[in-house]
Design a protein around this motif. Sequence first.
Motif, PDB file in Angstrom:
ATOM      1  N   ARG A 191       0.994  -1.169   0.126  1.00 16.77           N
ATOM      2  CA  ARG A 191      -0.059  -0.057   0.101  1.00 16.77           C
ATOM      3  C   ARG A 191       0.880   1.283   0.040  1.00 16.77           C
ATOM      4  N   LYS A 192       0.664   2.046  -0.864  1.00 14.21           N
ATOM      5  CA  LYS A 192       1.332   3.473  -0.879  1.00 14.21           C
ATOM      6  C   LYS A 192       0.863   4.332   0.097  1.00 14.21           C
ATOM      7  N   GLU A 193       1.757   4.710   0.856  1.00 14.10           N
ATOM      8  CA  GLU A 193       1.360   5.591   1.898  1.00 14.10           C
ATOM      9  C   GLU A 193       1.730   6.975   1.893  1.00 14.10           C
ATOM     10  N   ARG A 216       3.555   0.156   2.528  1.00  9.42           N
ATOM     11  CA  ARG A 216       3.081  -0.647   3.775  1.00  9.42           C
ATOM     12  C   ARG A 216       3.003  -1.935   3.219  1.00  9.42           C
ATOM     13  N   PRO A 218       1.092  -5.549   3.472  1.00 12.90           N
ATOM     14  CA  PRO A 218      -0.223  -5.892   4.003  1.00 12.90           C
ATOM     15  C   PRO A 218      -0.149  -6.500   5.194  1.00 12.90           C
TER      16      PRO A 218
END
Length: 218
Positions: A191-193, A216, A218
């Motif tokens: 996940r692109k934060e 991030r 998973p």
Amino acid sequence: MEKQVENGDVTQRYWAKQDFSQIPGTFSPSGKCRELLESSQCVLDLGCGARALSAGPGRNARTTVGVDINANALRHLATRDLNVFPVLAEASMLPFRAQTFDAVLIVALMTVVPRYSDVERIVCEVRRVLRPGGALYVGDFLFDPNSPTYRSRYRPEDPQTLYAADEAGRPLYLARHWTEEELFSLTQGMRKESFEVSTASSRSGNKLQGFEAIFRQP
């Protein structure tokens, strides 16, 4: 001479033998990076050299590990009493168990790993050693075809790569500037934060576009 530095293996050997005092730190951690490190209990700094970014802002982490292929740089790091455990290893073959770290830093490392397949292996290893919910912080140079400094230096056969040369103009190793699309492809499934474009300095002091990103697990 150029044929001798065509592949990533020669580039790797160059950095393994390079005088650590001649390896400048080209990125400084941002506020987001510092916050990430302060909240992490176990941090891995890939390509740490003698600087170990995790040692300063991440000093509250319970465990910090610095990995590099330059033995002299790691010996110097060990003498600085930074509470960092130096480990001589390749980033694509990490000697750690799965799900060991809360955060991994890759700072100014991708640019000296010119083959996409090699960076793929590094990211796979990072994902293996990251715990669920762990964070990958990446800071490096962006490909900029309009850069007045670099557009004439990019190789016509591979426009994102260039030769880093000594003062006499002799090529030393192959470098690569990465695109956003490549970075997002490499981290697919994470996940692109955050992703921010910034100004960075090369080892020779040239200014160019860089990026800082956090992904991030998973």
